[in-house]
Design an enzyme around this catalytic site. Sequence first.
Site, mmCIF file in Angstrom:
data_model
loop_
_atom_site.group_PDB
_atom_site.id
_atom_site.type_symbol
_atom_site.label_atom_id
_atom_site.label_comp_id
_atom_site.label_asym_id
_atom_site.label_seq_id
_atom_site.Cartn_x
_atom_site.Cartn_y
_atom_site.Cartn_z
ATOM 1 N N ARG A 142 34.036 49.168 20.741
ATOM 2 C CA ARG A 142 35.387 49.505 21.192
ATOM 3 C C ARG A 142 35.555 49.090 22.644
ATOM 4 N NH1 ARG A 142 36.841 49.288 16.899
ATOM 5 N NH2 ARG A 142 37.880 50.798 15.567
ATOM 6 N N GLU A 173 44.408 46.066 23.467
ATOM 7 C CA GLU A 173 44.517 45.027 22.422
ATOM 8 C C GLU A 173 45.940 45.014 21.884
ATOM 9 O OE1 GLU A 173 41.495 45.296 19.414
ATOM 10 O OE2 GLU A 173 39.889 45.508 20.885
ATOM 11 N N HIS A 221 38.643 40.648 18.229
ATOM 12 C CA HIS A 221 38.335 41.778 17.329
ATOM 13 C C HIS A 221 38.039 41.269 15.904
ATOM 14 C CE1 HIS A 221 39.031 46.374 16.909
ATOM 15 N NE2 HIS A 221 38.170 45.962 15.983
#
Length: 553
Positions: A235, A264, A282
């Site tokens: 994360r 993000e 990601h």
Amino acid sequence: MPSIIVLDTLSSDGLALLDAAAAHGITYEVKIGLKGDALREALAQHDGAICRSGVKITADALAGNHRLKAIVRAGVGTDNIDKEAATRLGIVVMNTPAGNTLSTAEHAFALMLGLSRNVAAADASLRDKKWDRNKFMGVQLAGKTLGIVGLGRIGQAVAERARSFDMRVLGYDPFLSPDRANELGIELISTVRDLLPQVDYLTVHTPLTDETRHLVGMKELDILKPGVRLINCARGGIYDEAALVEGLKRGVIGGVALDVFEKEPCTDHPLFGMPGVLVTPHLGASTEEAQSQVAVEGVGLLVDFLTTGSVRHAVNSSAIDPAALEGVRGFLDLAWRLGLLLAQLDSGAPRSCSIAFRGEIASRNTKLVTAAFAAGLLEHSIEDVNIVNAEMLLRERGIELVEQSRTDPGAFSSVVAVDLVAGDHVHRAAGTLFGHSMPRIVQLEGHRLEAYLDGILLVFTHQDVPGIIGGVGTTFGQSGVNIAQMTVGRSTPGGDAIGVLNLDQEPSAAAVAAVAACPGVRSARVVKLPPAGQLPSWLAAATASSRTAHRGS
Ligand code: NAD
Ligand code: MLT
């Protein structure tokens, strides 16, 4: 007819399963990129939702939702879902914890190898028509020390792979036993601070929490092993991105590979222009295999839940397994009714409560029964309370709930005894089931009696003297209130006693006051319970769906 909303891109295998769910009467629609009012309105029109990490299901998105029952996260991290808000509304949140473990571990490895051999930079240089064999000197992994923070599913998979690359593996995780670490060839280190100076590579596989946020920040730059390469596929925010920039500039950090970012989507970042940096948007779980697995598992969870009521991988509630429900259904109803009863015996602020199981019930799933009691206690004061959220709501309100069990039988084969401390009083009741589904009160405020636990009750305390029952009966008769059943209990002749009347009509306030004024009567209070056989909505829904499932099987 139950319906599902798909809020993020889902693999075709998952969508095929949703098509097949039409056989169970389930419909679905795909709506990607929703936010704000559009998201709130869409969520309010469906029974289930499935998402990845692209959509943010906030408290606002759930506000006023009376329909949604389950949200499934096709993936691990549920940090894009406000679980507190979901729990408060009785919405079960489930995830698919293992479907993307290997893909994410492999991505961490891809980043580690990519950094070590300058794969992305060399590729870009060659495409720029440069044949530069000196600029991209790399390092090998064999013989290097890898530090892993977070040794859950992904961290352990990374450790196994690192061992087969002949790396020394050091790890930190507060919940990994030394035996398991030994099996995996991991040397456990007792703090992150002790780990950092020893490692050539560091990879993190924890959730983002207050403890893991900025696990490597400005202060840590001073203790990192010079030239260390840092990888994050977990994360954004576990590494302080400003510290990464600073560490690279100072040459303390030899390389940074990030799959996740503090904000993000992230398309512009000071790190992007720096040498020694490798970034992906990601992509840890973005493999055909992982996406197929999380979608198939996620759709399966949702369809099972909507057709059978079964809950697996719940991250915000105790699992309500239909089989477990089957064994205690009658007691859930009993405990819920005892909660409703106690809540109406006093208007003082509740401080604590307890539930005790005696006899055969003590060896069953009492946790669900306890939650049902909590749901009954709160039902009239709080909207949307159920056995998923009731205990949390009690705790949130600072009301302690204690559970006790003993298996030796008392006067009945099973008894559930409850109490509630409210204001300056302690109220006590105990109940049992006649047959499998007829709840009865067998003790109230310390006195034995036997009364139906349904419909309209009048609970009155009095002195055990002749004429009380006649006086109360006559008073109600004059007010046109019919008594269906009457029971009294006392501990010693002539002492304190209690009476419970099951009434056919709700008495007026004047009629109750008239009863309270009868000679020898000390108090009179109306308690309203659902009619016999009427289950709480959360139990009725689960019961109906588990019956449907049994018929279908
Ligand atoms: P997991 O729950 O199996 O493991 C997490 C581990 O972190 C646990 O063992 C826990 O004890 C440990 N931990 C928690 N706090 C810690 C702390 N302060 N210090 C050290 N260890 C701590 O989870 P997982 O499936 O291995 O996933 C790990 C992370 O990866 C999650 O944040 C998940 O959201 C993320 N993830 C990212 C991608 C991606 O696409 N990049 C894909 C899957 C998972
Ligand atoms: C996860 O937590 O499962 C990951 O972030 C994967 C994803 O949502 O793409």
